[in-house]
Scaffold this motif. Structure first.
Motif, PDB file in Angstrom:
ATOM      1  N   THR A   6       0.840  -1.213   0.000  1.00 14.29           N
ATOM      2  CA  THR A   6       0.000   0.000   0.000  1.00 14.29           C
ATOM      3  C   THR A   6       0.869   1.254   0.000  1.00 14.29           C
ATOM      4  O   THR A   6       0.611   2.211  -0.731  1.00 14.29           O
ATOM      5  CB  THR A   6      -0.910   0.003   1.253  1.00 14.29           C
ATOM      6  N   ARG A   7       1.884   1.244   0.838  1.00 14.76           N
ATOM      7  CA  ARG A   7       2.739   2.435   0.917  1.00 14.76           C
ATOM      8  C   ARG A   7       3.554   2.608  -0.371  1.00 14.76           C
ATOM      9  O   ARG A   7       3.745   3.727  -0.850  1.00 14.76           O
ATOM     10  CB  ARG A   7       3.658   2.353   2.145  1.00 14.76           C
ATOM     11  N   ALA A  10       1.268   3.994  -2.873  1.00 20.61           N
ATOM     12  CA  ALA A  10       0.960   5.412  -2.622  1.00 20.61           C
ATOM     13  C   ALA A  10       2.047   6.305  -3.220  1.00 20.61           C
ATOM     14  O   ALA A  10       1.752   7.332  -3.846  1.00 20.61           O
ATOM     15  CB  ALA A  10       0.828   5.654  -1.122  1.00 20.61           C
ATOM     16  N   LYS A  14       1.527   8.663  -6.585  1.00 19.84           N
ATOM     17  CA  LYS A  14       1.801  10.105  -6.460  1.00 19.84           C
ATOM     18  C   LYS A  14       2.823  10.558  -7.501  1.00 19.84           C
ATOM     19  O   LYS A  14       2.649  11.591  -8.142  1.00 19.84           O
ATOM     20  CB  LYS A  14       2.316  10.370  -5.033  1.00 19.84           C
ATOM     21  N   THR A  98       6.156   9.989   8.152  1.00 14.95           N
ATOM     22  CA  THR A  98       5.128   8.945   8.175  1.00 14.95           C
ATOM     23  C   THR A  98       5.802   7.591   8.446  1.00 14.95           C
ATOM     24  O   THR A  98       7.036   7.494   8.410  1.00 14.95           O
ATOM     25  CB  THR A  98       4.389   8.878   6.830  1.00 14.95           C
ATOM     26  N   PRO A  99       5.006   6.547   8.647  1.00 19.14           N
ATOM     27  CA  PRO A  99       5.639   5.243   8.969  1.00 19.14           C
ATOM     28  C   PRO A  99       6.324   4.572   7.776  1.00 19.14           C
ATOM     29  O   PRO A  99       6.712   3.408   7.892  1.00 19.14           O
ATOM     30  CB  PRO A  99       4.449   4.389   9.441  1.00 19.14           C
ATOM     31  N   ILE A 100       6.461   5.225   6.667  1.00 21.92           N
ATOM     32  CA  ILE A 100       7.060   4.568   5.497  1.00 21.92           C
ATOM     33  C   ILE A 100       8.504   4.158   5.787  1.00 21.92           C
ATOM     34  O   ILE A 100       9.261   4.900   6.438  1.00 21.92           O
ATOM     35  CB  ILE A 100       6.978   5.474   4.249  1.00 21.92           C
TER      36      ILE A 100
ATOM     37  N   CYS B  96      -2.297  10.440  -0.965  1.00 21.84           N
ATOM     38  CA  CYS B  96      -0.949   9.874  -0.888  1.00 21.84           C
ATOM     39  C   CYS B  96      -0.601   9.559   0.564  1.00 21.84           C
ATOM     40  O   CYS B  96      -0.148   8.460   0.895  1.00 21.84           O
ATOM     41  CB  CYS B  96       0.053  10.859  -1.492  1.00 21.84           C
ATOM     42  N   PHE B  97      -0.871  10.501   1.451  1.00 24.01           N
ATOM     43  CA  PHE B  97      -0.504  10.294   2.859  1.00 24.01           C
ATOM     44  C   PHE B  97      -1.425   9.279   3.538  1.00 24.01           C
ATOM     45  O   PHE B  97      -0.984   8.533   4.417  1.00 24.01           O
ATOM     46  CB  PHE B  97      -0.477  11.634   3.600  1.00 24.01           C
ATOM     47  N   GLY B  99      -2.479   6.707   2.090  1.00 22.47           N
ATOM     48  CA  GLY B  99      -1.852   5.450   1.685  1.00 22.47           C
ATOM     49  C   GLY B  99      -0.624   5.151   2.525  1.00 22.47           C
ATOM     50  O   GLY B  99      -0.392   4.009   2.921  1.00 22.47           O
ATOM     51  N   LEU B 100       0.164   6.176   2.813  1.00 22.59           N
ATOM     52  CA  LEU B 100       1.372   5.964   3.619  1.00 22.59           C
ATOM     53  C   LEU B 100       1.018   5.516   5.049  1.00 22.59           C
ATOM     54  O   LEU B 100       1.780   4.807   5.686  1.00 22.59           O
ATOM     55  CB  LEU B 100       2.218   7.236   3.658  1.00 22.59           C
ATOM     56  N   TYR B 101      -0.145   5.971   5.532  1.00 22.25           N
ATOM     57  CA  TYR B 101      -0.604   5.519   6.854  1.00 22.25           C
ATOM     58  C   TYR B 101      -1.431   4.237   6.761  1.00 22.25           C
ATOM     59  O   TYR B 101      -1.947   3.769   7.768  1.00 22.25           O
ATOM     60  CB  TYR B 101      -1.433   6.620   7.534  1.00 22.25           C
ATOM     61  N   GLN B 102      -1.574   3.715   5.559  1.00 24.57           N
ATOM     62  CA  GLN B 102      -2.323   2.474   5.311  1.00 24.57           C
ATOM     63  C   GLN B 102      -3.740   2.545   5.891  1.00 24.57           C
ATOM     64  O   GLN B 102      -4.214   1.584   6.525  1.00 24.57           O
ATOM     65  CB  GLN B 102      -1.588   1.272   5.909  1.00 24.57           C
TER      66      GLN B 102
END
Lengths: 369, 308
Positions: A6-7, A10, A14, A98-100, B96-97, B99-102
């Motif tokens: 998912t990340r 994303a 983008k 973010t947690p990426i 986008c964000f 998605g980054l936080y799922q």
């Protein structure tokens, strides 16, 4: 560690949206392939029906080598822009908060470059094949479609693009300037073409298994490239522009004052002067350099700066560091009352800069005098 | 909780021996001049920068390299510059964000975040077409997506007009009601005074921590200013000997400043004494020192101490 699709998606989504609305990207991705199809088409369409078999293979080899420049060259500028570009725009910090994970961020970036590159490379190759089938002599058509060339082209396009992308992103993570990153990225994307060239020109006897083995080898290199770039990807360095300080505690002020050389101290009567001055005025490796004498940091210097420090007379070693990049360690002897001068500078030409990625002690030149 | 946290870059100390504790649901202000180490502290607590020394617990987790990922899932940080993708729309930026936080319910979360910052009708606008204030609000919406336990806001009203700043203040108030712990870095002292439960004043090291009123009382004596139509004939007789009045002085003819321990005890007594003395009292007011006075006093003292 689990990698989140998912990340990654994303980031890729983008990036692709951003590309679509960026004139620079559209021009880069559309103009470069058009340039690279003109020369091979001329090569193919001007081959006469009476040409010898060896000459025919050579002409086709040259043509298809041009085509392989597309997956090598098209992604280079984009990949080199990917990290340093975000840093310059100020968009990197919100993402890194973010947690990426680094691996996810990099893979998302790489996929966003790879997908349009493959689309363009295969589409242009399709156009090339169609033109060849329609307008070239029958012998040429047969050689193009039946020889090892087609296989080489199809197999090598993804890993060549992968190499170019990872080299570009690696440079981008360590560069502070978009233009330098893009120039270096383009240059560094070319070496793997050598293998493809050897096969296209039959220097390496082409066979299905050899093509598979070399392509698999390149894919493995791409995979290792991903992991290597993830290791190089340092959030602190990217955000602050400074190398991380991994010290576990601050220097004890009391001890620091004891260590500080006192003026007029008879035990510290020799002098070391280090100047940072590039020959050409250009340094590809920037940032502050640390001065290390006998394994202990004694100061730091920016470009065009000079640092002077007192030493005990005797034998010493000097080294200049910038993160993992260093100079060679220079031993020197200094007598009581003597002054020793050293001059240093970061790599100022690309070959040295690139070599230092593999051999970090080539990154900084340090000479006496 | 932050204990003896320090960060240096080579020879330069960004901040040193910083310790404080922020309670759940508290709005904690972090004040200091440019270069005081505020942003570096936020970046450290946001796991972007490794501290050189000291320990910290963020959102219930120890600040260690292994916990970086888990901490980032529980917090949000809004840097001073919102850092938006200008070629993307507001919605695309937030998507986008998300998605980054799922986030599983991305559309709902984005809609809620946009509503919180009053940007629902601008969702499809390209960010490059937005004013600075609107971009700041998009940045704020982004920080709300993951429903953070701790929210770090670095100069959230920097460059905003008063109306936009007030909207941000209202949003912070709303988040406080919802129990979000907010770490607010700001230059706007009135903003800190209005929003923060407690503040820390930082100039590389923490100079003082407390509620704005506590800091005022710690630094400044409380005073009453009395104005009469004509100067008193015997002010010492009027002001001396009252409980709670420590000292008095004439500011100008007909104006007197009384140093008091408790204005609520001293003021009625003084009024009675003035009336008994036949004075025409124009005003009697407690002098209020602002957080700005506290801040300037502390920073000036620190600068003086360091140059000595």
């Amino acid at each position: 560690m689990t990698i989140s699709a998912t990340r990654i998606a994303a980031i890729t989504r983008k990036e692709l949206r951003d590309y679509r609305r960026n004139r620079f990207v559209i021009v880069t991705m559309s103009v470069v392939p058009i340039i690279f199809i003109i020369a091979p088409m001329i090569q193919i369409l001007t081959i006469s029906a009476t040409v010898t078999s060896a000459r025919l293979d050579e002409r086709i080899g040259i043509s298809l080598l041009y085509m392989l420049l597309i997956p090598a060259m098209v992604p280079a500028a984009l990949a080199a822009y990917s990290v340093v570009g975000e840093r310059e725009q100020g968009t990197l910090e919100p993402v890194l908060i973010t947690p990426i994970r680094s691996e996810e961020f990099l893979l998302g970036k790489a996929l966003a470059v790879l997908l349009p590159t493959l689309g363009i490379a295969y589409a242009i190759f399709g156009v090339f094949l169609a033109c060849t089938a329609l307008f070239a002599h029958a012998a040429v058509v047969s050689a193009v479609f039946e020889g090892p060339h087609l296989l080489t082209q199809l197999l090598f396009t993804p890993p060549l693009a992968g190499w170019s992308i990872w080299v570009g992103i690696a440079i981008s993570t360590r560069s502070s300037d978009v233009r330098v990153a893009q120039q270096l990225g383009t240059l560094a994307s070319l070496p793997p073409l050598g293998i493809a060239a050897l096969m296209s020109f039959n220097v390496l006897t082409p066979s299905l298994w050899l093509a598979f083995a070399v392509a698999a080898g390149l894919l493995l290199v791409d995979g290792l490239g991903w992991r290597a770039v993830a290791v190089m990807f340092d959030r602190e360095r990217l955000i602050t522009g400074r190398r991380p300080d991994r010290a576990t505690s601050l220097p004890d002020p009391a001890r620091a004052s004891q260590d500080e050389p006192a003026k007029g101290d008879p035990e510290m009567s020799a002098t070391l002067i280090v100047t940072r001055q590039p020959n050409s005025g250009i340094e590809l490796r920037r940032g502050r350099f640390d001065i290390t004498v006998d394994g202990t940091s004694v100061g730091a210097l920016d470009n065009h700066e000079t640092v002077q420090t007192n030493l005990e007379p005797g034998h010493h070693t000097l080294r200049i560091n910038a993160g993992r990049y260093t100079s060679r360690t220079r031993p020197f002897d200094v007598a009581d009352g003597e002054t020793v001068n050293f001059r240093c500078h970061g790599a100022s030409i690309w070959p040295t800069y690139l070599a230092s990625i593999v051999k970090p002690d080539l990154a900084i030149s340090l000479k006496r005098g | 909780m932050v204990e003896h946290l320090s960060k240096r870059f080579g020879d330069r100390v960004a901040y040193q021996d910083v310790s404080f504790e922020v309670g759940h649901g508290e709005v904690f202000g972090f004040l200091g001049p440019n270069g005081a180490g505020k942003t570096t502290t936020v970046r450290t607590l946001g796991t972007l920068i490794a501290p050189s020394a000291g320990t910290a617990t963020v959102a219930g987790l120890r600040l260690t390299p292994d916990n970086g990922h888990a901490i980032r899932e529980r917090i949000s940080v809004m840097p001073e510059a919102p850092g938006l993708y200008l070629r993307l729309t507001v919605f695309e930026n937030l998507a986008c964000f998300a998605g980054l936080y799922q986030l599983s319910d991305q559309a709902e979360r984005i809609a809620a975040a946009l509503k919180a910052v009053n940007l629902t009708d601008r969702a499809d606008d390209l960010c490059r077409n937005l004013s600075k204030g609107l971009r700041q609000r998009v940045g704020l919406a982004r920080t709300l997506l993951n429903d953070p336990i701790v929210l770090f806001l670095d100069e959230p009203t920097s460059g905003l007009d008063p109306v936009a700043a007030r909207e941000v203040h209202e949003l912070i108030d709303d988040l406080r009601q919802r129990g979000v712990t907010i770490f607010l870095t700001t230059h706007h002292l009135a903003e800190a005074e209005r929003l923060c439960d407690r503040v820390a004043i930082l100039n590389t090291t923490v100079l003082s921590i407390g509620r704005p009123a506590e800091l005022r009382d710690r630094l400044f004596k409380r005073t009453l200013t009395v104005r009469t139509r004509t100067p008193l004939t015997d002010p010492d007789h009027v002001f001396a000997g009252h409980p709670g009045v420590e000292a008095w002085q004439i500011e100008q003819p007909g104006a007197y400043v009384l140093t008091v321990t408790d204005a609520e005890i001293a003021a009625p007594d003084i009024v009675r004494a003035l009336v008994a003395a036949g004075a025409d009292v124009l005003t009697i007011a407690e002098s209020q020192h602002s957080l700005e006075d506290v801040y300037l006093e502390m920073i000036d003292s620190d600068v003086e101490a360091s140059t000595r």
